[in-house]
Structures are given as C-alpha cells and as structure tokens.
Design a protein around this motif. Structure first.
Motif, PDB file in Angstrom:
ATOM      1  N   VAL A  21      -6.317  10.055  -0.028  1.00  0.00           N
ATOM      2  CA  VAL A  21      -6.278   8.610   0.196  1.00  0.00           C
ATOM      3  C   VAL A  21      -5.613   8.318   1.544  1.00  0.00           C
ATOM      4  O   VAL A  21      -6.105   7.510   2.328  1.00  0.00           O
ATOM      5  CB  VAL A  21      -5.522   7.893  -0.944  1.00  0.00           C
ATOM      6  CG1 VAL A  21      -5.434   6.404  -0.665  1.00  0.00           C
ATOM      7  CG2 VAL A  21      -6.221   8.131  -2.267  1.00  0.00           C
ATOM      8  N   GLN A  22      -4.500   9.007   1.803  1.00  0.00           N
ATOM      9  CA  GLN A  22      -3.820   8.791   3.085  1.00  0.00           C
ATOM     10  C   GLN A  22      -4.738   9.068   4.265  1.00  0.00           C
ATOM     11  O   GLN A  22      -4.824   8.265   5.188  1.00  0.00           O
ATOM     12  CB  GLN A  22      -2.587   9.695   3.177  1.00  0.00           C
ATOM     13  CG  GLN A  22      -1.320   9.025   2.695  1.00  0.00           C
ATOM     14  CD  GLN A  22      -0.155   9.986   2.684  1.00  0.00           C
ATOM     15  OE1 GLN A  22      -0.174  10.979   1.986  1.00  0.00           O
ATOM     16  NE2 GLN A  22       0.852   9.696   3.476  1.00  0.00           N
ATOM     17  N   SER A  23      -5.430  10.200   4.218  1.00  0.00           N
ATOM     18  CA  SER A  23      -6.305  10.542   5.349  1.00  0.00           C
ATOM     19  C   SER A  23      -7.348   9.463   5.562  1.00  0.00           C
ATOM     20  O   SER A  23      -7.652   9.101   6.698  1.00  0.00           O
ATOM     21  CB  SER A  23      -7.042  11.862   5.115  1.00  0.00           C
ATOM     22  OG  SER A  23      -6.191  12.785   4.529  1.00  0.00           O
ATOM     23  N   VAL A  24      -7.889   8.939   4.466  1.00  0.00           N
ATOM     24  CA  VAL A  24      -8.951   7.941   4.610  1.00  0.00           C
ATOM     25  C   VAL A  24      -8.396   6.636   5.159  1.00  0.00           C
ATOM     26  O   VAL A  24      -8.978   6.044   6.060  1.00  0.00           O
ATOM     27  CB  VAL A  24      -9.672   7.717   3.257  1.00  0.00           C
ATOM     28  CG1 VAL A  24     -10.627   6.540   3.366  1.00  0.00           C
ATOM     29  CG2 VAL A  24     -10.415   8.970   2.858  1.00  0.00           C
ATOM     30  N   VAL A  25      -7.248   6.173   4.648  1.00  0.00           N
ATOM     31  CA  VAL A  25      -6.790   4.854   5.081  1.00  0.00           C
ATOM     32  C   VAL A  25      -6.186   4.874   6.485  1.00  0.00           C
ATOM     33  O   VAL A  25      -6.121   3.842   7.139  1.00  0.00           O
ATOM     34  CB  VAL A  25      -5.792   4.203   4.093  1.00  0.00           C
ATOM     35  CG1 VAL A  25      -6.446   3.949   2.762  1.00  0.00           C
ATOM     36  CG2 VAL A  25      -4.531   5.017   3.967  1.00  0.00           C
ATOM     37  N   TYR A  26      -5.748   6.038   6.958  1.00  0.00           N
ATOM     38  CA  TYR A  26      -5.245   6.088   8.338  1.00  0.00           C
ATOM     39  C   TYR A  26      -6.380   5.957   9.345  1.00  0.00           C
ATOM     40  O   TYR A  26      -6.187   5.506  10.459  1.00  0.00           O
ATOM     41  CB  TYR A  26      -4.553   7.433   8.631  1.00  0.00           C
ATOM     42  CG  TYR A  26      -3.232   7.669   7.948  1.00  0.00           C
ATOM     43  CD1 TYR A  26      -2.564   6.649   7.294  1.00  0.00           C
ATOM     44  CD2 TYR A  26      -2.635   8.924   7.984  1.00  0.00           C
ATOM     45  CE1 TYR A  26      -1.346   6.886   6.671  1.00  0.00           C
ATOM     46  CE2 TYR A  26      -1.418   9.162   7.375  1.00  0.00           C
ATOM     47  CZ  TYR A  26      -0.780   8.146   6.711  1.00  0.00           C
ATOM     48  OH  TYR A  26       0.414   8.386   6.112  1.00  0.00           O
ATOM     49  N   MET A  27      -7.555   6.397   8.951  1.00  0.00           N
ATOM     50  CA  MET A  27      -8.632   6.633   9.919  1.00  0.00           C
ATOM     51  C   MET A  27      -9.065   5.420  10.751  1.00  0.00           C
ATOM     52  O   MET A  27      -9.184   5.536  11.972  1.00  0.00           O
ATOM     53  CB  MET A  27      -9.829   7.246   9.207  1.00  0.00           C
ATOM     54  CG  MET A  27     -10.798   7.904  10.136  1.00  0.00           C
ATOM     55  SD  MET A  27     -11.937   8.934   9.261  1.00  0.00           S
ATOM     56  CE  MET A  27     -12.527   7.838   7.999  1.00  0.00           C
ATOM     57  N   PRO A  28      -9.267   4.247  10.125  1.00  0.00           N
ATOM     58  CA  PRO A  28      -9.807   3.136  10.926  1.00  0.00           C
ATOM     59  C   PRO A  28      -8.917   2.738  12.093  1.00  0.00           C
ATOM     60  O   PRO A  28      -9.376   2.105  13.041  1.00  0.00           O
ATOM     61  CB  PRO A  28      -9.898   1.979   9.915  1.00  0.00           C
ATOM     62  CG  PRO A  28      -9.958   2.628   8.594  1.00  0.00           C
ATOM     63  CD  PRO A  28      -9.133   3.868   8.713  1.00  0.00           C
ATOM     64  N   LEU A  49       0.819   4.128  -2.703  1.00  0.00           N
ATOM     65  CA  LEU A  49       0.556   5.520  -2.332  1.00  0.00           C
ATOM     66  C   LEU A  49       1.691   6.424  -2.799  1.00  0.00           C
ATOM     67  O   LEU A  49       1.469   7.544  -3.239  1.00  0.00           O
ATOM     68  CB  LEU A  49       0.405   5.636  -0.813  1.00  0.00           C
ATOM     69  CG  LEU A  49      -0.955   5.323  -0.220  1.00  0.00           C
ATOM     70  CD1 LEU A  49      -0.886   5.355   1.296  1.00  0.00           C
ATOM     71  CD2 LEU A  49      -1.980   6.330  -0.700  1.00  0.00           C
ATOM     72  N   LEU A  99       0.829  -1.203   0.000  1.00  0.00           N
ATOM     73  CA  LEU A  99       0.000   0.000   0.000  1.00  0.00           C
ATOM     74  C   LEU A  99       0.866   1.256   0.000  1.00  0.00           C
ATOM     75  O   LEU A  99       0.562   2.251  -0.675  1.00  0.00           O
ATOM     76  CB  LEU A  99      -0.920  -0.030   1.229  1.00  0.00           C
ATOM     77  CG  LEU A  99      -2.010   1.018   1.330  1.00  0.00           C
ATOM     78  CD1 LEU A  99      -2.914   0.978   0.110  1.00  0.00           C
ATOM     79  CD2 LEU A  99      -2.839   0.802   2.588  1.00  0.00           C
ATOM     80  N   TRP A 122      -8.065  -4.078   7.504  1.00  0.00           N
ATOM     81  CA  TRP A 122      -8.951  -2.923   7.365  1.00  0.00           C
ATOM     82  C   TRP A 122      -8.604  -1.848   8.395  1.00  0.00           C
ATOM     83  O   TRP A 122      -8.560  -0.660   8.098  1.00  0.00           O
ATOM     84  CB  TRP A 122     -10.408  -3.372   7.547  1.00  0.00           C
ATOM     85  CG  TRP A 122     -11.403  -2.318   7.196  1.00  0.00           C
ATOM     86  CD1 TRP A 122     -11.839  -1.990   5.943  1.00  0.00           C
ATOM     87  CD2 TRP A 122     -12.100  -1.447   8.101  1.00  0.00           C
ATOM     88  NE1 TRP A 122     -12.752  -0.970   6.016  1.00  0.00           N
ATOM     89  CE2 TRP A 122     -12.929  -0.613   7.322  1.00  0.00           C
ATOM     90  CE3 TRP A 122     -12.081  -1.282   9.485  1.00  0.00           C
ATOM     91  CZ2 TRP A 122     -13.743   0.359   7.885  1.00  0.00           C
ATOM     92  CZ3 TRP A 122     -12.895  -0.306  10.044  1.00  0.00           C
ATOM     93  CH2 TRP A 122     -13.717   0.499   9.239  1.00  0.00           C
ATOM     94  N   ILE A 153       2.672   4.402   7.293  1.00  0.00           N
ATOM     95  CA  ILE A 153       3.392   5.636   7.638  1.00  0.00           C
ATOM     96  C   ILE A 153       4.898   5.417   7.640  1.00  0.00           C
ATOM     97  O   ILE A 153       5.659   6.153   7.018  1.00  0.00           O
ATOM     98  CB  ILE A 153       2.932   6.176   9.004  1.00  0.00           C
ATOM     99  CG1 ILE A 153       1.548   6.798   8.870  1.00  0.00           C
ATOM    100  CG2 ILE A 153       3.903   7.203   9.531  1.00  0.00           C
ATOM    101  CD1 ILE A 153       1.087   7.543  10.090  1.00  0.00           C
ATOM    102  N   TRP A 200      -2.553   2.713   8.528  1.00  0.00           N
ATOM    103  CA  TRP A 200      -1.681   3.319   9.534  1.00  0.00           C
ATOM    104  C   TRP A 200      -0.271   2.760   9.416  1.00  0.00           C
ATOM    105  O   TRP A 200       0.717   3.484   9.568  1.00  0.00           O
ATOM    106  CB  TRP A 200      -2.262   3.045  10.914  1.00  0.00           C
ATOM    107  CG  TRP A 200      -1.562   3.722  12.036  1.00  0.00           C
ATOM    108  CD1 TRP A 200      -0.832   3.137  13.010  1.00  0.00           C
ATOM    109  CD2 TRP A 200      -1.545   5.120  12.315  1.00  0.00           C
ATOM    110  NE1 TRP A 200      -0.350   4.082  13.881  1.00  0.00           N
ATOM    111  CE2 TRP A 200      -0.771   5.303  13.479  1.00  0.00           C
ATOM    112  CE3 TRP A 200      -2.103   6.246  11.684  1.00  0.00           C
ATOM    113  CZ2 TRP A 200      -0.541   6.566  14.029  1.00  0.00           C
ATOM    114  CZ3 TRP A 200      -1.868   7.494  12.238  1.00  0.00           C
ATOM    115  CH2 TRP A 200      -1.106   7.643  13.393  1.00  0.00           C
TER     116      TRP A 200
END
Lengths: 310, 301
Positions: free
Chosen positions: A117-124, A105, A101, A177, A185, A182
């Motif tokens: 995309v980064q903001s969304v995939v970090y969130m969970p 990215l 990933l 998921w 990073i 995260w």
C-alpha cells in the motif's frame, strides 16, 4: 570526531587543510549564487519602466508607481483572494488526509500488505502535474470515464474539469491524489517513534483501541502536526504554479487565477515586465514575512522550525 | 522504520466489521491510483475499433496492439520529445548529482573553513525566491533562451536535496574518515572510496528526485523554449493530450486537405504512458530507500 577543535587552528593552516572541501562546495555555491542571488538584483526593474530594448541600465526609474498600480488593480486582488481561498480550503480538506492515512497505514499489521500500500500511495508524488491533470481529465472530464458511465446509463455527461463552481474541490482532489500518500512519510516516522510501552501500559489500564488512539497516538503526533501546520501557513501564497497554469484556460480566470499565474499572464500578454516583477516581488516579500513569522511561532511552540542553528 | 511483525498480546483482535471496513478503504485507495493507470495503458494498447466500441477508455482487455506506439515512434514530434526529455534528464541528473554530492561532502566535515556561512547561504534559498520575471531576465541575458541548458542550469541544485545528503554524510562516523585521512587519503579519495560506497541508498534517492524533476520539467520549457522543435515530452503531453491539438506524427498520420487530425485516443494515451514509464520503471528500485533518506533529512536538517 578528533579531540582537538579544528576551528581553532590559524587561518592559513585551515585553508591549507580545507581547500579541497571548499573546492568541492564551489560548483553548488556558484550555481546558487548565479541562479538564486543574482536574479534578486533583477527585481530592480519593479521600480523602473523597464523596456527589454534598452535594458536595465537605461530604463527610467519610476519609484513605487508599479506598486501603486498593483494595489489599485482589481485582478491582482482577485488573484490574491483566490490564492488565499485555495490555501484555506486545502488546510481544512487536504491537511488532515495524510495524518488519517498514516494512522490507517500504521494499523496495518501484515508487513507485506503495508509495504504494498505504501509503495502505491507514494507513487503519484512523482508524476508531473501535466500527467496528473491529464489523468483527471480522462476520469472526470467531458469525454472522461465518469461521463462515459453516466451516458451509458441514460444520464447526461458532466465535465468537472471546466466547472468553476467545483474548481476548489477539483484542485484539492488532485492534490490529495498526488501528494497525500507522500505526505504520510513524516507522520509514519512520528508514529514509529512513539514508545510502544505507552500502548501496553494504557491497555493494561483498560484503555480500548479508540482511547489509545486519542490519548497516545494523537498527542504523539502533535509536534509534527503543529510544525507542518505552521510551515503551511508560512507558505500560504504558494499554492503551486503548474496545477493552476494548466487548468486556468479550461476553468476560467475568475476561479483559477492565482498570484503566480497572474504574474505570468500579465507580463506575457501585455509585456509589462516591471508590473509583473512588482507583483512577483510583493508575493515574495509577503511570503518571506509569513515564513519568518511562522518560524517564530514554531520556536515559540518549542519546535525546530524550518531552520535551526547547526 | 520498524514494521511491526506481530500483533502485541495486549491488543484485542479487531472486529470483523472493522477489519472489513479497513480492507475496503485501503483497497479503494490503492485502486484510485492503480485503476486510472491501468485504463490508460490498456487504451493505449487497444486498436481503434476496440476504443470506439468502448466509447472512450477501455476497461476490459480485448485485442491488443502496439500500433499507437509504432506510430509515435515513426519519427516526428513525439519521438523527438522523448529523446529530448531523456537527454535532458540524463545530463541534468548527472550534473545535479555530482554537484550536490561534492557540496554535501564539502560541507559535512565539522569545523571546516567557511562551512557555516556557505551553509547559511544555501539554506537561505529556502526563504525567498527571486521571482519569475527576474529569473527570466537572467536566463535570457545569459543567452540560454531556446537552449536545453535553460531546462538544466537554473534548477541544477536544490537546497533541500543538498541538505538531506549532507545530513546523511554527517551521520557517517568521523572515526572512519579520520582513519582514512591518517592513512594519507585526500578528501576526494575519501569521498569516492569510503563515503560514496556506504551512501548508495541516499544517492539513489536524491538521484531519483533530481531525475524526476528533469523528466517532469514543464514550466521551464514553456517559459524558456520558444522553438517548439525543442519541446520536451511534458509540453507535448499538454499540447496534444490535454488540449487535444492536432499532431503531426511522422508521415503516417491521416490528413484532410493537409490539415493534421487530432490524435486518436489510443495515441493520446500512448503519450501519457510514455510520460509515465520512466517513473514506473525507476520507482521500485529506489522506493525502499525513501523513508530512510527523507526522514534523516527531515529530522537532522
């Protein structure tokens, strides 16, 4: 920094100078001592036949009897095997995902798309396990979205949340998921640290996109990958508590019992405090040994490991 | 982290197929996060007949209503749980952040008295935990069972957060601090007037880490709170949504012969949204500081 060496002053002078710093550090150290070091002493009950009614001081010592029981206990070994199985499975099917990933990215050129995309995939990563399991339940459970769609098309619904056979896939899917984004990073940082001139030089020499990935990007990631791999091995007995605690009832003990849940349920259902403490202690000690071995291996590979001298 | 703004000249343009594939994959990844949240929010806002017609979760927006939320906030289990979770998060984060900032600064001045052994003592907590049972015995012998302090104090300081913050403070040039010291400022004043104002980013990140930890705290509540009147939101979420148990919401819920019914799907999803909202709300403001804060901690730890 100042020219003179502050560590060389006499103790009294250093105390007069540094007492505010010590005062600042005191609350944190106090909390860690109380909630991290003091309970270590409580492990003494693993060698006792502890009863909450008489307390630690009065409970009789039984030596290693609890540990002997533990080693003869089939359900303890089942939980251990489950834990190791989950670790091994996630090593193969979770570990590479953040790397892939991150490379994906990193290849996104437009900054706005990339940040989105980064903001969304970090969130969970910031969702609780209860929430994650609930969301999965709503998607994959018996009354969930997948079943709903299947039924609308004349098939039978499926309940992936209660199937012990697919449990490994389920928990790995949940982990991917929740945390794969995260996890990118640290790889993104490693990618950003790769010298861009290398790519240009390789391109001038005629290396295409994939050759550059193979000969520059992947070697550039290697130190981080090795470090994280070793750390993961040191953490083999920690698969996470809440994820399994929450799903143990639905899936059944055979598939979902891990060491942490074993300790919890044995102590809670039978009141065998000493037994639970012994199991927890075995897990802690094996974990400590694994971490120390892993760290040694990391140093051997020329990496910092989890601690370095500061 | 640098975000490359343009494609370098030596890099050949990707093929149409490659570009399409990449877009599809990225879209799917983003959708896998966004779509479940979208459905849950939409279902929580849909009236009962729309939910029934959808046969489960609602995917196409129809009529919208706040009925589920009104019911949840009419007093009762969920209202109380939200208040408890907010209070624990607020108080806990304040305590954790102050203690961590102080210690991170206290240990960040090179050569200060005892800073090595103290740092070792903190780092050593990475290596081993005391185990659940001894922890429980301690919390219980301190008389914290069934108090909210049991959700706060045992996890008030995280060594990782402390080390990340200390690494950040150590990156502040020593000259700035030395000059303040020459001007007669004490350590507390230096921390408050100089160090903290230039460390807002890392304080925000660590603050969010702590806050999220408290907001999400579930297992400590299960372990230490026997009194279900004290349940925080995550436990309520498990009980009424994951396990589908009956819910007593204020006086308005339907009952058959006094027995409360399982909550409707809209109400269940509204509880999910309540658990989600604070994270969604705080996240965008803190998100841009993540990379810097986390990487500094990881590299200089």
């Amino acid at each position: 920094m100042t020219g003179k060496n502050p560590a060389a002053d006499p103790l009294r002078a250093r105390l007069r100078r540094d007492w505010p710093l010590l005062l600042m550090t005191a609350p944190a150290v106090g909390l860690l001592l109380l909630f991290h070091y003091v309970p270590l002493l409580g492990n003494v009950i693993a060698f006792q036949d502890y009863s909450p009614y008489v307390g630690i001081a009065e409970s009789p010592f039984v030596g290693f009897a609890n540990f002997q029981w533990l080693l003869l206990d089939a359900s303890f070994w089942d939980a251990t095997l489950n834990t190791l199985g989950i670790t091994a499975f996630q090593l193969v099917f979770y570990f590479p995902v953040p790397i892939a990933l991150a490379i994906l990215l990193d290849s996104v050129v437009r900054p706005r798309v990339r940040l989105l995309v980064q903001s969304v995939v970090y969130m969970p990563h910031f969702f609780s396990w209860v929430l994650v399991v609930t969301l999965f339940q709503q998607m994959l459970g018996g009354a969930g979205l997948v079943s709903q769609i299947l039924r609308e098309n004349g098939h039978e619904g499926i309940d992936l949340m209660t199937n012990p056979d697919t449990f490994l896939l389920l928990v790995t899917g949940e982990t991917v998921w929740k945390d794969a984004g995260w996890g990118t990073i640290i790889f993104l940082a490693a990618l950003a640290a790769i010298d861009r001139n290398l790519y240009e030089a390789a391109a001038v020499d005629g290396a295409g996109r994939w050759r550059r990935l193979w000969h520059i990007t992947l070697p550039g990631l290697r130190p981080v990958v090795i470090l994280l791999l070793i750390l993961r091995l040191g953490d083999a007995l920690n698969v996470g508590f809440e994820q399994f605690f929450l799903q143990r009832d639905a899936v059944g003990r055979d598939a979902a019992e891990v060491l942490d849940t074993f300790v919890y349920w044995r102590t809670l259902t039978t009141g065998e405090w000493s037994y639970g403490a012994a199991a927890g202690m075995v897990k802690g000690l094996v974990g400590l040994v694994l971490i120390l071995i892993a760290n040694k291996v990391a140093h051997r590979f020329g990496e910092q490991g989890i601690y370095k001298r500061t | 982290m640098t975000v490359s703004t343009a494609r370098p000249i030596w890099d050949e343009r990707p093929s149409v197929a490659g570009r399409t594939l990449k877009s599809v994959i990225l879209t799917l990844i983003v959708a896998s996060v966004v779509f479940p949240i979208y459905m849950v929010v939409l279902t929580s806002l849909s009236p009962q007949d729309v939910v029934s017609r959808a046969g489960g979760l609602v995917t196409v927006p129809g009529e919208l209503t706040l009925a589920a939320y009104r019911e949840l906030f009419s007093g009762g289990v969920v209202t109380r749980a939200v208040v408890i979770s907010l209070a624990v998060t607020g108080v806990g984060t304040a305590i954790s952040l102050s203690v961590t900032v102080l210690a991170a600064y206290g240990l960040s001045r090179p050569g200060s008295l005892l800073h090595r052994p103290l740092l070792f003592l903190i780092l050593a907590t990475y290596l081993f935990g005391p185990g659940m049972i001894p922890n429980y015995l301690l919390v219980s012998s301190l008389g914290l069972i069934d108090t909210y302090w049991a959700l706060i104090l045992p996890s008030a300081v995280t060594a990782f957060n402390l080390v990340v913050m200390r690494a950040f403070f150590m990156n502040i040039p020593g000259e700035i601090i030395d000059s303040a010291r020459i001007d007669g400022a004490g350590e507390f004043r230096i921390l408050g007037r100089i160090v903290l104002p230039i460390s807002k980013g890392v304080v925000a990140v660590i603050g969010m880490f702590y806050a999220v930890g408290y907001w999400n705290s579930f297992f400590n509540a299960v372990l230490y709170l026997n009194d279900n009147a004290k349940w925080p939101l995550q436990v309520v979420l498990r009980q009424y949504v994951l396990q589908g148990q009956s819910l007593v919401v204020g006086q308005t819920s339907d009952t058959i012969a006094g027995e409360p019914l399982p909550p409707s799907l809209a109400i269940q999803m509204a509880i999910v949204v309540l658990a989600l909202i604070p994270v969604l709300f705080v996240y965008p403001f803190v998100q841009r500081h993540f990379t810097k804060g986390v990487i500094i901690g990881a590299v200089k730890g």
